[in-house]
Design a protein around this motif. Structure first.
Motif, PDB file in Angstrom:
ATOM      1  N   LEU A  54      20.724 -31.598 -27.817  1.00  0.00           N
ATOM      2  CA  LEU A  54      21.106 -32.330 -26.622  1.00  0.00           C
ATOM      3  C   LEU A  54      19.863 -32.441 -25.973  1.00  0.00           C
ATOM      4  O   LEU A  54      19.216 -31.537 -25.697  1.00  0.00           O
ATOM      5  CB  LEU A  54      22.245 -31.447 -25.977  1.00  0.00           C
ATOM      6  CG  LEU A  54      23.417 -30.921 -26.841  1.00  0.00           C
ATOM      7  CD1 LEU A  54      24.343 -30.184 -25.817  1.00  0.00           C
ATOM      8  CD2 LEU A  54      24.123 -32.197 -27.383  1.00  0.00           C
ATOM      9  N   ILE A  55      19.532 -33.738 -25.234  1.00  0.00           N
ATOM     10  CA  ILE A  55      18.561 -33.935 -24.402  1.00  0.00           C
ATOM     11  C   ILE A  55      19.225 -34.351 -23.099  1.00  0.00           C
ATOM     12  O   ILE A  55      19.750 -35.384 -23.012  1.00  0.00           O
ATOM     13  CB  ILE A  55      17.734 -34.819 -24.891  1.00  0.00           C
ATOM     14  CG1 ILE A  55      17.105 -34.298 -26.552  1.00  0.00           C
ATOM     15  CG2 ILE A  55      16.443 -35.069 -24.232  1.00  0.00           C
ATOM     16  CD1 ILE A  55      16.194 -35.315 -27.154  1.00  0.00           C
ATOM     17  N   ALA A  56      18.566 -33.740 -21.753  1.00  0.00           N
ATOM     18  CA  ALA A  56      19.047 -33.823 -20.553  1.00  0.00           C
ATOM     19  C   ALA A  56      17.717 -34.252 -20.006  1.00  0.00           C
ATOM     20  O   ALA A  56      16.591 -33.894 -20.163  1.00  0.00           O
ATOM     21  CB  ALA A  56      19.800 -32.886 -20.030  1.00  0.00           C
ATOM     22  N   PHE A  57      17.831 -35.103 -18.852  1.00  0.00           N
ATOM     23  CA  PHE A  57      16.595 -35.480 -18.064  1.00  0.00           C
ATOM     24  C   PHE A  57      16.952 -34.838 -16.527  1.00  0.00           C
ATOM     25  O   PHE A  57      18.104 -35.086 -15.973  1.00  0.00           O
ATOM     26  CB  PHE A  57      16.502 -36.865 -17.779  1.00  0.00           C
ATOM     27  CG  PHE A  57      16.355 -37.753 -19.235  1.00  0.00           C
ATOM     28  CD1 PHE A  57      15.430 -37.426 -19.981  1.00  0.00           C
ATOM     29  CD2 PHE A  57      17.258 -38.459 -19.529  1.00  0.00           C
ATOM     30  CE1 PHE A  57      15.213 -37.877 -21.240  1.00  0.00           C
ATOM     31  CE2 PHE A  57      17.000 -39.088 -20.873  1.00  0.00           C
ATOM     32  CZ  PHE A  57      16.086 -38.788 -21.827  1.00  0.00           C
ATOM     33  N   SER A  58      16.237 -34.128 -16.185  1.00  0.00           N
ATOM     34  CA  SER A  58      16.386 -33.258 -14.768  1.00  0.00           C
ATOM     35  C   SER A  58      16.657 -34.169 -13.699  1.00  0.00           C
ATOM     36  O   SER A  58      17.362 -33.797 -12.730  1.00  0.00           O
ATOM     37  CB  SER A  58      15.161 -32.602 -14.486  1.00  0.00           C
ATOM     38  OG  SER A  58      14.078 -33.413 -14.351  1.00  0.00           O
ATOM     39  N   THR A  59      16.450 -35.538 -13.781  1.00  0.00           N
ATOM     40  CA  THR A  59      16.531 -36.268 -12.573  1.00  0.00           C
ATOM     41  C   THR A  59      17.678 -37.418 -12.949  1.00  0.00           C
ATOM     42  O   THR A  59      17.717 -38.421 -11.972  1.00  0.00           O
ATOM     43  CB  THR A  59      15.182 -37.138 -12.459  1.00  0.00           C
ATOM     44  OG1 THR A  59      14.708 -37.825 -13.764  1.00  0.00           O
ATOM     45  CG2 THR A  59      14.106 -36.234 -11.960  1.00  0.00           C
ATOM     46  N   ASP A  60      18.379 -37.126 -13.850  1.00  0.00           N
ATOM     47  CA  ASP A  60      19.445 -38.068 -14.260  1.00  0.00           C
ATOM     48  C   ASP A  60      20.587 -37.992 -13.235  1.00  0.00           C
ATOM     49  O   ASP A  60      21.099 -36.797 -13.090  1.00  0.00           O
ATOM     50  CB  ASP A  60      19.871 -37.734 -15.696  1.00  0.00           C
ATOM     51  CG  ASP A  60      20.889 -38.789 -16.359  1.00  0.00           C
ATOM     52  OD1 ASP A  60      21.354 -39.465 -15.424  1.00  0.00           O
ATOM     53  OD2 ASP A  60      21.064 -38.943 -17.544  1.00  0.00           O
ATOM     54  N   PRO A  83       8.343 -36.498 -29.446  1.00  0.00           N
ATOM     55  CA  PRO A  83       8.296 -35.284 -30.282  1.00  0.00           C
ATOM     56  C   PRO A  83       9.623 -34.462 -30.676  1.00  0.00           C
ATOM     57  O   PRO A  83       9.747 -33.775 -31.847  1.00  0.00           O
ATOM     58  CB  PRO A  83       7.347 -34.282 -29.548  1.00  0.00           C
ATOM     59  CG  PRO A  83       7.251 -35.026 -28.193  1.00  0.00           C
ATOM     60  CD  PRO A  83       7.392 -36.416 -28.315  1.00  0.00           C
ATOM     61  N   LEU A  84      10.516 -34.619 -29.708  1.00  0.00           N
ATOM     62  CA  LEU A  84      11.841 -34.058 -29.685  1.00  0.00           C
ATOM     63  C   LEU A  84      12.451 -34.614 -30.894  1.00  0.00           C
ATOM     64  O   LEU A  84      13.407 -34.092 -31.598  1.00  0.00           O
ATOM     65  CB  LEU A  84      12.587 -34.002 -28.420  1.00  0.00           C
ATOM     66  CG  LEU A  84      12.117 -33.383 -27.128  1.00  0.00           C
ATOM     67  CD1 LEU A  84      12.932 -32.983 -26.245  1.00  0.00           C
ATOM     68  CD2 LEU A  84      11.655 -31.767 -27.716  1.00  0.00           C
ATOM     69  N   LEU A  85      12.544 -35.927 -30.866  1.00  0.00           N
ATOM     70  CA  LEU A  85      13.370 -36.800 -31.961  1.00  0.00           C
ATOM     71  C   LEU A  85      12.679 -36.354 -33.200  1.00  0.00           C
ATOM     72  O   LEU A  85      13.452 -36.410 -34.225  1.00  0.00           O
ATOM     73  CB  LEU A  85      13.339 -38.298 -31.574  1.00  0.00           C
ATOM     74  CG  LEU A  85      13.938 -38.680 -30.117  1.00  0.00           C
ATOM     75  CD1 LEU A  85      14.209 -40.428 -30.229  1.00  0.00           C
ATOM     76  CD2 LEU A  85      15.309 -38.225 -30.313  1.00  0.00           C
TER      77      LEU A  85
END
Lengths: 342, 342
Positions: free
Chosen positions: A280-286, A328-330
């Motif tokens: 799971l990938i989240a963006f802090s500013t989403d 890099p995460l992908l």
């Protein structure tokens, strides 16, 4: 399990890829689906693209509701909405994997259905894997609505998926984001009632844009002094929003956007029913998908899940604009152990 | 210094307060102002209310752009927009202080002005203090737009103010909030172009409401299942937003709201120019005035300033809905040492 057996090929697929380079392949299949909000099974046309070498592991890639099957740039220079992350040598490397994507189904595709479910998109992708003889996807990389569809796919078709990568999308839309999208749809209908659906769609898109980007990005880009023009002050972000709204209204059909926007808000997957390992990938500013929702998803998921939180200035749109941090995460998330197709 | 000398009384003030209880007093003065975005001085009618005992210290109280001079509830049961915090025995205690408030000036009040400045509201309040023989305000308690006007007042009329209390308002609007308000105004104009300014105002207010409240509040209140009705799904928050939009459109004039909304976005005060001691209050969940902006204001203010951060589920509207947390802070901020009017 509402997936029915896939039907016959309606159109021939595009010419096969050349041996020396992966070529995108576009096609269409007529598949039997049982729409989540419909009254029974029906044949549905599904338009897909498949980029990458024959026999390579399949990675499904799906984006937001305005994305389409053109994930990678074409050899002809055609636009690909995720070409920064998917293509030859990119994080989703089309020299090593095959990227499969569809054009989202909308209400018109589903005939008499009351609404479009994220389940319908998931079932269409599963049926397509069978119809194309691809069997099973190595990974499903979904962003925004694509992440929701990925979760629905993992919950409904676990035997067809190795790993889920869900970016900026969760098991349900946040109630505040639901309210803002419902209002966007109301603005489109308001325009339509006054004979100006395109004008409504334009304004709804401008509203969406204010939610897709981050507070920091606005502060950095739009701090300039307002200008007095035509009897009012115009503020720095207005021209940018106007251009975004006009582009969108020229490109999209209001009914299609209404259906897909509603589909986001109807999305609901029980996290415990997702029994596929997940990144799971989240963006802090989403501001559309709050970090807390991805934390909850991770905690409740029915399989091991790792959660990465990226600090990006771009808010929800970081899945499009922050390729540098995502790459890099992908790469890691979809790494194929021992596989090499050079 | 653009404040000119105040002009004569146009209407007689309301009857004087009874000796045994503070009674609200409503009046109107014609005052000479030099509008910030106008071409020269002009006489402007300013409508005010003054609640509390004669001779008590004056506390100016101003709220958001839809607030008016009725801060406290009337003895006749009339609505006061801040009656939870201002009135007999409340945090702003009208048995001990006199509360002064005005109806916001709009563009129509200012004649040929291009726009309404927060400076104009501040100058009107300063001129009113002189015209009413009140001299100097013990404190200016402003929330939202009222906090912006308080900052303008402190910067322009420091000799008339003891302490500034600025709640959920800063030296400038955040560029993201500016973009969202500019879009609200565009929606109003879109409705007006199609002969439906009230419909546009309704939708603009719904949009504003999605920014005034907090994410947590939406999650707590609006998690219910959607209902299928009239060919589409209706989501839990929609009825609430519709009611809020309709109430607002019935009550407010589109031109007035356009002018006051723009005034927020034009607001700009140099924090260093504020040389009055200040109490700043921020809400952690405020999506219109981010905490970071109040931190910056505190750091740059030209006088000692204390910043309180309240963790409220109500977002920007906490200044209206979280009286319980605000009350002790307001009592302390406007405490009158040694003064007692029992």
């Amino acid at each position: 399990m509402t997936l029915l057996s896939p039907d016959l090929v309606v159109e021939p697929a595009s010419p096969p890829a050349r041996d020396d380079a992966p070529a995108p392949s576009f096609g269409e299949r007529r598949l039997w689906l049982q729409p989540r909000h419909g009254d029974g099974p029906r044949a549905v046309r599904v338009r897909y693209a498949l980029h990458g070498p024959d026999g390579a592991p399949v990675v499904i890639a799906q984006g937001g509701i305005s994305a389409d099957r053109r994930v990678c740039a074409g050899e002809d220079g055609a636009h690909g909405w995720w070409s920064a992350l998917a293509g030859p040598g990119a994080a989703i490397d089309t020299t090593r994997v095959r990227v499969l994507a569809i054009d989202w189904l909308d209400r018109a595709d589903l005939g008499a259905a009351r609404a479009v479910g994220s389940e319908d998109q998931a079932d269409a992708l599963a049926a397509l894997l069978i119809a194309l003889g691809l069997g099973r996807a190595h990974a499903f990389v979904g962003a925004s609505y694509g992440a929701m569809v990925g979760l629905a796919f993992a919950a409904r078709h676990p035997q067809r998926l190795g790993r889920l990568v869900a970016i900026a999308g969760a098991h349900r839309a946040h109630p505040l984001a639901v309210a803002v999208r419902a209002l966007q749809r109301e603005i489109v209908r308001f325009g339509a009632r006054h004979g100006d659906a395109a004008g409504g769609l334009d304004l709804a898109r401008r509203l969406a844009m204010t939610t897709y980007r981050g507070e920091r990005e606005f502060a950095l880009r739009f701090g300039a002094e307002p200008e007095f023009r035509d009897g009012r002050y115009r503020f720095a972000a207005e021209g940018w929003l106007e251009a975004a709204g006009a582009r969108f209204a020229a490109r999209f059909d209001a009914e299609r956007i209404l259906a897909l926007s509603e589909s986001i808000d109807l999305h609901a997957v029980d996290p415990a029913a997702v029994r596929v390992p997940a990144t799971l990938i989240a963006f802090s500013t989403d501001r559309v998908v709050p970090l807390g929702d991805l934390c909850e998803l991770q905690r409740r998921l029915g399989a091991p899940a790792v959660l990465h939180v990226l600090d990006s200035p771009y808010g929800h749109d970081a899945f499009l604009k922050d390729a540098a941090q995502l790459a890099p995460l992908l790469r890691e998330a979809i790494a194929i152990e021992g596989a090499c197709h050079d």
